[in-house]
Motif scaffolding. Structure first.
Motif, PDB file in Angstrom:
ATOM      1  N   ALA A 153      18.632 -24.340 142.285  1.00 35.40           N
ATOM      2  CA  ALA A 153      19.652 -24.115 143.305  1.00 35.40           C
ATOM      3  C   ALA A 153      19.738 -25.361 144.159  1.00 35.40           C
ATOM      4  CB  ALA A 153      19.309 -22.906 144.171  1.00 35.40           C
ATOM      5  N   GLY A 154      20.795 -26.128 143.951  1.00 33.84           N
ATOM      6  CA  GLY A 154      20.902 -27.389 144.665  1.00 33.84           C
ATOM      7  C   GLY A 154      19.891 -28.382 144.125  1.00 33.84           C
ATOM      8  N   HIS A 155      19.022 -28.867 144.982  1.00 36.90           N
ATOM      9  CA  HIS A 155      18.005 -29.846 144.575  1.00 36.90           C
ATOM     10  C   HIS A 155      16.612 -29.241 144.516  1.00 36.90           C
ATOM     11  CE1 HIS A 155      20.936 -33.089 144.928  1.00 36.90           C
ATOM     12  NE2 HIS A 155      21.290 -32.589 146.123  1.00 36.90           N
ATOM     13  N   GLN A 156      16.507 -27.934 144.482  1.00 40.18           N
ATOM     14  CA  GLN A 156      15.182 -27.321 144.448  1.00 40.18           C
ATOM     15  C   GLN A 156      15.178 -26.110 143.533  1.00 40.18           C
ATOM     16  OE1 GLN A 156      15.736 -26.025 148.887  1.00 40.18           O
ATOM     17  NE2 GLN A 156      14.103 -24.750 148.054  1.00 40.18           N
ATOM     18  N   GLU A 157      13.993 -25.750 143.113  1.00 40.92           N
ATOM     19  CA  GLU A 157      13.806 -24.585 142.252  1.00 40.92           C
ATOM     20  C   GLU A 157      13.374 -23.402 143.108  1.00 40.92           C
ATOM     21  OE1 GLU A 157      11.044 -25.537 139.219  1.00 40.92           O
ATOM     22  OE2 GLU A 157      12.470 -26.748 138.047  1.00 40.92           O
ATOM     23  N   VAL A 158      13.985 -22.268 142.845  1.00 38.02           N
ATOM     24  CA  VAL A 158      13.684 -21.063 143.622  1.00 38.02           C
ATOM     25  C   VAL A 158      13.520 -19.887 142.668  1.00 38.02           C
ATOM     26  CG1 VAL A 158      14.851 -21.784 145.733  1.00 38.02           C
ATOM     27  CG2 VAL A 158      16.151 -20.626 143.950  1.00 38.02           C
ATOM     28  N   ASP A 159      12.751 -18.910 143.117  1.00 39.22           N
ATOM     29  CA  ASP A 159      12.584 -17.671 142.368  1.00 39.22           C
ATOM     30  C   ASP A 159      13.674 -16.692 142.783  1.00 39.22           C
ATOM     31  OD1 ASP A 159      10.341 -18.673 141.104  1.00 39.22           O
ATOM     32  OD2 ASP A 159       8.962 -17.856 142.611  1.00 39.22           O
ATOM     33  N   TYR A 180      21.801 -12.750 140.479  1.00 42.89           N
ATOM     34  CA  TYR A 180      20.559 -13.459 140.741  1.00 42.89           C
ATOM     35  C   TYR A 180      20.413 -13.564 142.267  1.00 42.89           C
ATOM     36  CZ  TYR A 180      20.624 -14.763 135.795  1.00 42.89           C
ATOM     37  OH  TYR A 180      20.619 -14.730 134.415  1.00 42.89           O
ATOM     38  N   LEU A 181      19.431 -12.866 142.823  1.00 37.89           N
ATOM     39  CA  LEU A 181      19.310 -12.699 144.268  1.00 37.89           C
ATOM     40  C   LEU A 181      18.069 -13.401 144.793  1.00 37.89           C
ATOM     41  CD1 LEU A 181      20.079  -8.891 144.150  1.00 37.89           C
ATOM     42  CD2 LEU A 181      21.692 -10.651 144.851  1.00 37.89           C
ATOM     43  N   ASP A 184      15.770 -13.028 150.364  1.00 37.51           N
ATOM     44  CA  ASP A 184      16.371 -12.337 151.506  1.00 37.51           C
ATOM     45  C   ASP A 184      17.675 -11.642 151.139  1.00 37.51           C
ATOM     46  OD1 ASP A 184      17.942 -14.535 151.095  1.00 37.51           O
ATOM     47  OD2 ASP A 184      18.176 -15.029 153.225  1.00 37.51           O
ATOM     48  N   GLY A 185      18.043 -11.634 149.855  1.00 38.07           N
ATOM     49  CA  GLY A 185      19.247 -10.933 149.423  1.00 38.07           C
ATOM     50  C   GLY A 185      20.448 -11.817 149.191  1.00 38.07           C
ATOM     51  N   HIS A 186      20.357 -13.113 149.502  1.00 39.46           N
ATOM     52  CA  HIS A 186      21.480 -14.016 149.231  1.00 39.46           C
ATOM     53  C   HIS A 186      21.764 -14.052 147.725  1.00 39.46           C
ATOM     54  CE1 HIS A 186      21.206 -15.851 153.318  1.00 39.46           C
ATOM     55  NE2 HIS A 186      22.488 -16.056 153.080  1.00 39.46           N
ATOM     56  N   LEU A 187      23.056 -14.061 147.391  1.00 36.95           N
ATOM     57  CA  LEU A 187      23.457 -14.145 145.989  1.00 36.95           C
ATOM     58  C   LEU A 187      23.443 -15.611 145.558  1.00 36.95           C
ATOM     59  CD1 LEU A 187      24.503 -12.742 143.443  1.00 36.95           C
ATOM     60  CD2 LEU A 187      26.833 -13.019 144.344  1.00 36.95           C
ATOM     61  N   ALA A 188      22.584 -15.945 144.588  1.00 28.51           N
ATOM     62  CA  ALA A 188      22.460 -17.324 144.120  1.00 28.51           C
ATOM     63  C   ALA A 188      23.278 -17.584 142.865  1.00 28.51           C
ATOM     64  CB  ALA A 188      20.988 -17.657 143.856  1.00 28.51           C
ATOM     65  N   LYS A 189      23.454 -16.543 142.050  1.00 32.25           N
ATOM     66  CA  LYS A 189      24.160 -16.738 140.784  1.00 32.25           C
ATOM     67  C   LYS A 189      24.713 -15.410 140.305  1.00 32.25           C
ATOM     68  CE  LYS A 189      23.349 -18.717 136.150  1.00 32.25           C
ATOM     69  NZ  LYS A 189      22.320 -19.327 135.252  1.00 32.25           N
TER      70      LYS A 189
END
Length: 316
Positions: A153-159, A180-181, A184-189
């Motif tokens: 996500a952007g320039h970093q890896e997140v779970d 893909y959440l 905190d519930g933000h929708l990433a994908k």
């Protein structure tokens, strides 16, 4: 459920209302209702009041646009659906009884529901909700957890926590979307199964920390010195003066009270009994209406004021 159709444009055709065959109305199952009722972050069972959505595809040959609005009117839910293909516009108005929308999850409520699932890391896999398919028909909707995955996500890896929603339309194959959440519930994908495209964030948002319940503050009790408090001391003096005036007024209106007390104190000082309480009980006993008259000043040293003064009468 009732529907009204209307078409405009050069290719408009007559459309007959599509009535559902004689089948029982769709209902959300008990697990879905229980999950909605136990939401502490979102209450009122996610009842919809008003919602407007718009989707469009920009094609040079045949552009498409779809609009849908849901509005609650008294005891029913009114859906207005408009589809524009080129110059042709088809409009459909459908009325759902409000009692049939128990367990219904609109598109707006679906985003909130997914966020709660991400917070809790819990998906009601056996729950069966109600939703609208692409044709605006009421159908079943289910959710399934697909586990945790690491994405860029952007320039970093997140779970991210993956939840798949499937809308089971009566016509055609079911449609599924994977969400893909973030924690905190933000929708990433978002991926629509079977579609080559997807939606994905390009910048990592600021994640919201979990709410921590702080302990209740403890305040130490401080001794109250009311004499040093100007307000309390002023109120005390005012109340004291008010009672003094009230008492003096009462005694002026009832002079017999002061005479009665003066007589009692005079006789008490003359007799000087060892038991003042018993002496007072016997002195004022004749004034009681329920007690029979007794000789005045019969005794000043009896052990109990409730014992009969008449020796011939038995003691209770």
């Amino acid at each position: 459920m009732s529907s009204k159709h209307q078409s405009t444009g050069p290719r408009a055709k007559d459309h007959q209302p599509s009535a559902r065959e004689s089948s029982p109305p769709l209902e959300a199952n008990a697990e879905a209702i229980h999950f909605l009722n136990n939401l502490r972050y979102l209450s009122w069972d996610l009842h919809i009041i008003e919602q407007h959505t718009q989707e469009f595809i920009k094609l040079h040959i045949l552009p498409m646009e779809r609009k849908m609005s849901l509005v609650r009117q008294d005891d029913q839910l009114v859906m207005t659906r408009s589809v524009k293909e080129g110059e042709e516009v088809k409009t459909e108005v459908t009325f759902f009884p409000w009692s049939s929308t128990v367990g219904f999850v609109s598109e707006a409520a679906n985003l909130l529901l997914l966020r709660v699932m991400a917070w809790r890391q819990l998906v009601p896999s056996n729950a069966r909700f109600l939703a609208l398919d692409t044709e605006g028909k009421l159908c079943y909707s289910t959710y399934q957890a697909l586990g945790v995955q690491t994405i860029q996500a952007g320039h970093q890896e997140v779970d991210v926590f993956i939840v798949e929603q499937t809308v089971h339309s009566d016509k055609g194959i079911p449609g599924s979307c994977q969400f893909y959440l973030l924690s905190d519930g933000h929708l990433a994908k978002r991926i629509q199964v079977g579609s080559p495209g997807c939606c994905m964030i390009t910048k990592m948002p600021v994640l919201r920390d979990k709410d921590e319940i702080e302990p209740a503050p403890v305040f130490e009790k401080k001794p109250l010195v009311w004499e040093e408090d100007m307000e309390l001391y002023s109120r005390f003096l005012g109340r004291k003066e008010e009672l003094r005036v009230s008492h003096n007024s009462y005694l002026r209106q009832h002079p017999e009270a002061q005479a009665l007390i003066s007589d009692f104190l005079l006789f008490l000082l003359l007799r000087r009994p060892a038991d003042v309480v018993t002496f007072a009980a016997e002195y004022f006993g004749p004034f009681a209406k329920r007690n029979p008259p007794t000789p005045a000043l019969r005794s000043s040293s009896r052990p109990s004021p409730f014992r009969s003064l008449d020796p011939e009468r038995p003691t209770d």
